[in-house]
Every structure is written in C-alpha cells, then in structure tokens.
Design a protein around this motif. Structure first.
Motif, mmCIF file in Angstrom:
data_model
loop_
_atom_site.group_PDB
_atom_site.id
_atom_site.type_symbol
_atom_site.label_atom_id
_atom_site.label_comp_id
_atom_site.label_asym_id
_atom_site.label_seq_id
_atom_site.Cartn_x
_atom_site.Cartn_y
_atom_site.Cartn_z
ATOM 1 N N LYS A 68 -5.081 -2.823 4.202
ATOM 2 C CA LYS A 68 -3.997 -3.717 3.810
ATOM 3 C C LYS A 68 -3.212 -2.997 2.723
ATOM 4 C CE LYS A 68 -4.911 -8.224 3.433
ATOM 5 N NZ LYS A 68 -5.330 -9.510 2.800
ATOM 6 N N ALA A 69 -1.894 -2.993 2.874
ATOM 7 C CA ALA A 69 -1.065 -2.254 1.924
ATOM 8 C C ALA A 69 -1.262 -2.801 0.509
ATOM 9 C CB ALA A 69 0.404 -2.350 2.326
ATOM 10 N N LYS A 70 -1.605 -1.918 -0.430
ATOM 11 C CA LYS A 70 -1.771 -2.340 -1.819
ATOM 12 C C LYS A 70 -0.429 -2.415 -2.523
ATOM 13 C CE LYS A 70 -6.350 -0.320 -2.283
ATOM 14 N NZ LYS A 70 -7.048 0.901 -2.661
ATOM 15 N N TYR A 71 0.519 -1.614 -2.037
ATOM 16 C CA TYR A 71 1.847 -1.556 -2.650
ATOM 17 C C TYR A 71 2.894 -1.584 -1.546
ATOM 18 C CZ TYR A 71 -1.275 0.677 -5.995
ATOM 19 O OH TYR A 71 -2.339 0.969 -6.815
ATOM 20 N N ALA A 72 4.101 -1.934 -1.903
ATOM 21 C CA ALA A 72 5.212 -1.818 -0.977
ATOM 22 C C ALA A 72 5.505 -0.336 -0.793
ATOM 23 C CB ALA A 72 6.442 -2.538 -1.529
ATOM 24 N N GLY A 73 5.995 0.042 0.372
ATOM 25 C CA GLY A 73 6.258 1.453 0.614
ATOM 26 C C GLY A 73 7.175 1.644 1.801
ATOM 27 N N VAL A 74 7.181 2.867 2.317
ATOM 28 C CA VAL A 74 8.028 3.209 3.451
ATOM 29 C C VAL A 74 7.152 3.813 4.536
ATOM 30 C CG1 VAL A 74 9.959 4.652 4.239
ATOM 31 C CG2 VAL A 74 10.029 3.585 1.972
ATOM 32 N N CYS A 75 7.358 3.371 5.770
ATOM 33 C CA CYS A 75 6.604 3.860 6.912
ATOM 34 C C CYS A 75 7.017 5.299 7.225
ATOM 35 C CB CYS A 75 6.876 2.954 8.107
ATOM 36 S SG CYS A 75 6.168 3.538 9.650
ATOM 37 N N VAL A 76 6.018 6.193 7.398
ATOM 38 C CA VAL A 76 6.340 7.588 7.677
ATOM 39 C C VAL A 76 6.856 7.768 9.107
ATOM 40 C CG1 VAL A 76 4.707 8.513 5.997
ATOM 41 C CG2 VAL A 76 3.962 8.166 8.363
ATOM 42 N N HIS A 77 6.680 6.763 9.948
ATOM 43 C CA HIS A 77 7.142 6.875 11.329
ATOM 44 C C HIS A 77 8.576 6.367 11.486
ATOM 45 C CE1 HIS A 77 7.129 6.949 15.657
ATOM 46 N NE2 HIS A 77 7.533 5.703 15.651
ATOM 47 N N CYS A 78 8.813 5.108 11.100
ATOM 48 C CA CYS A 78 10.127 4.492 11.363
ATOM 49 C C CYS A 78 11.023 4.433 10.132
ATOM 50 C CB CYS A 78 9.944 3.095 11.953
ATOM 51 S SG CYS A 78 9.246 1.903 10.794
ATOM 52 N N ARG A 79 10.481 4.825 8.976
ATOM 53 C CA ARG A 79 11.247 4.843 7.720
ATOM 54 C C ARG A 79 11.699 3.458 7.273
ATOM 55 N NH1 ARG A 79 9.541 9.378 5.634
ATOM 56 N NH2 ARG A 79 9.633 11.051 7.129
ATOM 57 N N GLN A 80 11.134 2.408 7.852
ATOM 58 C CA GLN A 80 11.422 1.058 7.409
ATOM 59 C C GLN A 80 10.435 0.696 6.298
ATOM 60 O OE1 GLN A 80 14.057 -0.865 8.938
ATOM 61 N NE2 GLN A 80 14.429 1.207 9.694
ATOM 62 N N SER A 81 10.777 -0.323 5.543
ATOM 63 C CA SER A 81 9.916 -0.677 4.413
ATOM 64 C C SER A 81 8.617 -1.324 4.888
ATOM 65 C CB SER A 81 10.668 -1.601 3.456
ATOM 66 O OG SER A 81 10.984 -2.811 4.107
ATOM 67 N N ILE A 82 7.590 -1.128 4.093
ATOM 68 C CA ILE A 82 6.293 -1.762 4.312
ATOM 69 C C ILE A 82 6.095 -2.730 3.167
ATOM 70 C CG2 ILE A 82 3.805 -1.388 4.271
ATOM 71 C CD1 ILE A 82 4.295 1.338 5.575
#
Ligand code: ZN
Length: 112
Positions: A68-82
């Motif tokens: 489970k994402a601990k922080y907000a981030g960016v997907c290395v595949h689609c470059r959309q936010s996580i």
C-alpha cells in the motif's frame, strides 16, 4: 495392460524403500513405464480440486512487491499520480506502479 498397471503400482510402492538406490531405480522404472504406455494419473474424488497452497509472500521474483502506497507519488509506467494508501507494486530500484499498470503475469506492460 493390467500387468503394466500392476507393475507401475509395485514400482511406486518400492519407491518408498529405505534403500535409496532401490527407491531411485524403482522411481525411474515407474516413470519410464508411465511414459512408455501413456499411463494417465488421476486423483481420487476426495482430492479433486486440491491444489498447491498459494505463495504467502507478496514479493515477486523480479523484485516487485505489492504494497500500500505510504506516500503519494508518480507511476513509473503511466506517469500518472499515485495516491497515498492505494495498492501499488513497488520495487526498491525501479519505483512504484499502479496495480493495474503491473500485469499479474509478472510482465510489465509495454512502454509507451
Ligand atoms: Zn500507472
């Protein structure tokens, strides 16, 4: 053919021998007969549907882990936010990827 089945059963029984050479030779001979005659191995009805236990680890052999994402981030595949607290696949050296951007087969989707 019944003789072949009886022979295979006897060899399989012998494969449990405490004498390792005897057990190994019996296993090999049984396997050869099974292959030679195309014997079909079946499960008794009470064991049908029995499967190997699923792996307990969420870690995959390729280094990706489902977390489970601990922080907000960016997907290395689609470059959309996580978004924080969403399920992702994470790799120490590659980064994070949306669950849907990571295929369960272990293969990442083709780069755009
Ligand atoms: Zn993504």
């Amino acid at each position: 053919m019944a003789d072949v089945l009886a022979q295979i059963r006897a060899l399989i029984a012998l494969s449990a021998s405490d004498n390792l050479d005897e057990a190994r030779n019996a296993s090999l001979a049984a396997t050869r007969l099974i292959r030679k005659y195309g014997a079909i191995i079946s499960l008794p009805p009470e064991n049908i549907g029995t499967s190997f236990p699923a792996p307990t680890s969420k870690r995959r052999g390729d280094g990706w882990r489902r977390i489970k994402a601990k922080y907000a981030g960016v997907c290395v595949h689609c470059r959309q936010s996580i978004r924080k607290n969403t399920p992702i696949w994470w790799s120490f050296d590659k980064g994070a990827m949306h669950k849907d951007c990571y295929e369960p087969s272990g293969k990442k989707k083709a780069e755009r």
